[in-house]
Design a protein around this motif. Sequence first.
Motif, PDB file in Angstrom:
ATOM      1  N   VAL A 290      11.995 -34.389  -8.607  1.00  0.00           N
ATOM      2  CA  VAL A 290      11.438 -33.094  -8.995  1.00  0.00           C
ATOM      3  C   VAL A 290      11.950 -32.820 -10.401  1.00  0.00           C
ATOM      4  O   VAL A 290      13.164 -32.793 -10.610  1.00  0.00           O
ATOM      5  N   ILE A 291      11.057 -32.637 -11.343  1.00  0.00           N
ATOM      6  CA  ILE A 291      11.504 -32.386 -12.707  1.00  0.00           C
ATOM      7  C   ILE A 291      11.316 -30.903 -13.004  1.00  0.00           C
ATOM      8  O   ILE A 291      10.223 -30.361 -12.808  1.00  0.00           O
ATOM      9  N   VAL A 292      12.381 -30.242 -13.406  1.00  0.00           N
ATOM     10  CA  VAL A 292      12.303 -28.821 -13.720  1.00  0.00           C
ATOM     11  C   VAL A 292      12.540 -28.684 -15.223  1.00  0.00           C
ATOM     12  O   VAL A 292      13.644 -28.918 -15.706  1.00  0.00           O
ATOM     13  N   SER A 293      11.471 -28.364 -15.927  1.00  0.00           N
ATOM     14  CA  SER A 293      11.570 -28.254 -17.377  1.00  0.00           C
ATOM     15  C   SER A 293      11.792 -26.787 -17.728  1.00  0.00           C
ATOM     16  O   SER A 293      10.965 -25.918 -17.424  1.00  0.00           O
ATOM     17  N   LEU A 294      12.947 -26.501 -18.322  1.00  0.00           N
ATOM     18  CA  LEU A 294      13.357 -25.115 -18.562  1.00  0.00           C
ATOM     19  C   LEU A 294      13.158 -24.770 -20.026  1.00  0.00           C
ATOM     20  O   LEU A 294      14.020 -24.993 -20.859  1.00  0.00           O
ATOM     21  N   GLY A 295      11.980 -24.261 -20.335  1.00  0.00           N
ATOM     22  CA  GLY A 295      11.687 -23.910 -21.724  1.00  0.00           C
ATOM     23  C   GLY A 295      11.287 -22.459 -21.798  1.00  0.00           C
ATOM     24  O   GLY A 295      11.592 -21.691 -20.886  1.00  0.00           O
ATOM     25  N   SER A 296      10.575 -22.084 -22.883  1.00  0.00           N
ATOM     26  CA  SER A 296      10.149 -20.684 -22.957  1.00  0.00           C
ATOM     27  C   SER A 296       9.278 -20.377 -21.746  1.00  0.00           C
ATOM     28  O   SER A 296       9.284 -19.278 -21.206  1.00  0.00           O
ATOM     29  N   SER A 297       8.511 -21.392 -21.281  1.00  0.00           N
ATOM     30  CA  SER A 297       7.974 -21.282 -19.920  1.00  0.00           C
ATOM     31  C   SER A 297       8.655 -22.379 -19.102  1.00  0.00           C
ATOM     32  O   SER A 297       9.101 -23.370 -19.663  1.00  0.00           O
ATOM     33  N   ASP A 298       8.754 -22.181 -17.796  1.00  0.00           N
ATOM     34  CA  ASP A 298       9.357 -23.202 -16.923  1.00  0.00           C
ATOM     35  C   ASP A 298       8.235 -23.987 -16.254  1.00  0.00           C
ATOM     36  O   ASP A 298       7.256 -23.382 -15.783  1.00  0.00           O
ATOM     37  N   THR A 299       8.364 -25.319 -16.216  1.00  0.00           N
ATOM     38  CA  THR A 299       7.356 -26.116 -15.534  1.00  0.00           C
ATOM     39  C   THR A 299       8.045 -27.016 -14.519  1.00  0.00           C
ATOM     40  O   THR A 299       9.086 -27.601 -14.822  1.00  0.00           O
ATOM     41  N   VAL A 300       7.478 -27.079 -13.328  1.00  0.00           N
ATOM     42  CA  VAL A 300       8.010 -27.987 -12.306  1.00  0.00           C
ATOM     43  C   VAL A 300       7.008 -29.118 -12.128  1.00  0.00           C
ATOM     44  O   VAL A 300       5.815 -28.871 -11.882  1.00  0.00           O
ATOM     45  N   PHE A 301       7.473 -30.352 -12.314  1.00  0.00           N
ATOM     46  CA  PHE A 301       6.648 -31.542 -12.098  1.00  0.00           C
ATOM     47  C   PHE A 301       7.147 -32.207 -10.818  1.00  0.00           C
ATOM     48  O   PHE A 301       8.349 -32.396 -10.667  1.00  0.00           O
ATOM     49  N   LEU A 302       6.225 -32.613  -9.969  1.00  0.00           N
ATOM     50  CA  LEU A 302       6.630 -33.255  -8.717  1.00  0.00           C
ATOM     51  C   LEU A 302       5.969 -34.608  -8.595  1.00  0.00           C
ATOM     52  O   LEU A 302       4.793 -34.751  -8.942  1.00  0.00           O
ATOM     53  N   TRP A 303       6.682 -35.564  -8.081  1.00  0.00           N
ATOM     54  CA  TRP A 303       6.080 -36.860  -7.705  1.00  0.00           C
ATOM     55  C   TRP A 303       5.901 -36.777  -6.196  1.00  0.00           C
ATOM     56  O   TRP A 303       6.884 -36.791  -5.455  1.00  0.00           O
ATOM     57  N   ILE A 304       4.661 -36.635  -5.737  1.00  0.00           N
ATOM     58  CA  ILE A 304       4.431 -36.378  -4.306  1.00  0.00           C
ATOM     59  C   ILE A 304       3.549 -37.467  -3.690  1.00  0.00           C
ATOM     60  O   ILE A 304       2.662 -37.999  -4.348  1.00  0.00           O
ATOM     61  N   PRO A 305       3.810 -37.812  -2.413  1.00  0.00           N
ATOM     62  CA  PRO A 305       3.073 -38.906  -1.796  1.00  0.00           C
ATOM     63  C   PRO A 305       1.615 -38.558  -1.478  1.00  0.00           C
ATOM     64  O   PRO A 305       0.750 -39.423  -1.487  1.00  0.00           O
TER      65      PRO A 305
END
Length: 534
Positions: A290-305
Motif C-alpha cells: 500500500v503506497i501512501v503518498s503524503l503531499g499537498s493532496s494525499d494519494t493511496v495506491f494499492l496493488w490489489i488481486p
Amino acid sequence: MSDLFLGFDFSTQQIKVIAVDGDLNVKYDEHVKFDTDLPEFGTENGAHIHADKITVTAPTVMWVKALDLLLDKMKNAGFDFSRVAAMSGDGQQHGSVYWKKGARSILQNLSADKSMYDQLKDSFAIPESPIWMDASTSSHIKTLEGAVGGPLELAKITGSRGFERYTGLQIMKIVETNREGYNNTERISLVSSFGASLLLGDYAPIDYSDGSGMNLLDINKKTWSSTCLEVCGPGLAARLGDPVPANTVVGSVSQYLVSKYGFRADCKVIAFTGDNPASLAGLAPSEGDVIVSLGSSDTVFLWIPRATPSMDGVIFVNPIDQATFMGLVCFKNGSLSRAAVMERCAGGSWDTFSEMLQKTPPGNNGNIGLYFDVPEIQPVVMGTYRFDEHNKQVESFPPEVEVRAILEGQFLARLMYAQKCGLTIGPSTRVIATGGASANSSILQVIADIFNVEVYVTDVPNSAALGGCYRAIYALAPKGSSFSKVINPAVEHQPVCTCKHSPGLEKAYQPMLERYRQLEEQVTTLYQANQGNK
Ligand code: 5FX
C-alpha cells in the motif's frame, strides 16, 4: 559501454527524461518546461484554461515541439543515444490526441533534416487536447452512466464511475460539439500512447492501465466495452486501435530518431502508460504493498488481486502485472490541512506538533475530528467537524486533542477508502510512505497504528519517469520473471522500515473506524442537504 534505458514522463507541466543503466543507477536526466521553454504556446502550468473555467486543454503540437527540444538538449549535452537498449514512459492520465486523416503516413515517413514539429504541426484534427484538469462533461457522465445502468455498473465494467476528465466522456463531448473534427480523426491516442507514437514513428497502442482511465475499457475482459464505445462515439473502436498490456514491446525506434540522433536501430519502445501507474512501477513495489503518498493532496495506491468496484476511488489494470489491479484514492485535504493545525495549535513548529501528539493516547480518548478545508473528493463535503467521545458535536478541541484528531481522522479515512477499494491487510502487507510528510515520524506512527502494519519510507524523486526506465528493463526480461526480482534497487534506494505498529491498538482503532464511518456519513448527508437547499 553498458546499455541504458530511458523513461519519458509527459506530465502536465513538462517532459522529463531519465536514463538508468542495467543496475538501476540514474545516469542522466533532463527536462523541458512548457511555460518557460516554449512560451509561444501561452500555457499556464502547461494548460489553457478556457473562459468557462471548466474547459481545460493543452496544444497538442506543444508536446511535439517539447520532445524535439528535449532530444536536442540531450544531443547537445553529448548523450550517447546508441547506448539505449529500450525506452518507455508515461503521460498525464486521461488527456487525448486526435490525429488527422493521413497523419499516420506522415509519422511513418519523417525526414531527419526537419524537426518533428515542422512535419507534424498540421497533423491533428483537434488542435487542443482535452486534459485531466477538464471538468466540462457533467452531462456526458449522466448519459454514459445511464446507458450502462448507473455509476456503480459503469465502475464494475471500467473500474471507475464516470469522471469529467475521463477520455470516453471527452470524446463524447467532441462528437457533440465538433463533429467535423471527429470525422476527420483517423486515430485517437492518450497522451501516453502519443508519446510512444512519436518515438516509434507509428501509432502506438493504448495500454490497459492508462486505458482504464477512459470509462471505455472493460478492465476484466481487457477489451473495449462495446456499450461504452457506442455511447461515446461512432466508429470509435477503429479510432482507438486494440489495447495491449503495459509491458508490450510495441516496436523499434523510428528510422527518423535513428538517423537524427543516433539511436541504434534495434532500440525497443515499450508501451507507455499513465503517470500514476508509472509511479507505482517507479516505487519498485512488491505485490500487496500500500503506497501512501503524503503531499499537498494525499494519494493511496494499492496493488490489489481483484477489482473491487466502488463509487469512491478508481481501479486501473496493474501496469506491472496485468492479471492484478491497482486502486487509487486521492484526497485533496492532505499536508495543507495538517500544516494549518500545526500553525494554529503548535505555534508553527512540527517539533512542537510531535511533542503535543504524545500528550494524548492513541484513540484520543474518543474524540474524533474531520477536517476538510477545501471540498473533498470523497466524501463530497467541506468544513471542520469535531465530536467528543459521546458522538456529540463540539465547537473546539484543546490544542493537543486537535493535533491528534487531524491525524487520526485523516488516516482512518485513508484506511476506510482503501478497504472500499479492495485493500485487505495480511501479515506481509507493508505501507510505503512517500512525499514530504513521510519525513515526520510521529505522523508515520499514527499510520502504522491505524493500519496495524509496519510503515516503510521511500523517497523516489521523479517516480513516474523512473517507472518508465524500470518498465523498459522489465519488458526485456525473460517472460514470467517477477517485477520485484528484476527491479531490485540497491539497498540504499529500497524502502526503509521506519515505524512498527504498537501492539494491541487494533482494539482501539477497529471500533473507532466504524465510528468514523458513521460520523462521516452523518456530516456528509447534512452538508449535501444544506447545499441542496441553497
Ligand atoms: C489521475 O486520475 C489524474 O487525473 C491525475 O493524477 C493526472 O494523471 C495527472 F497527470
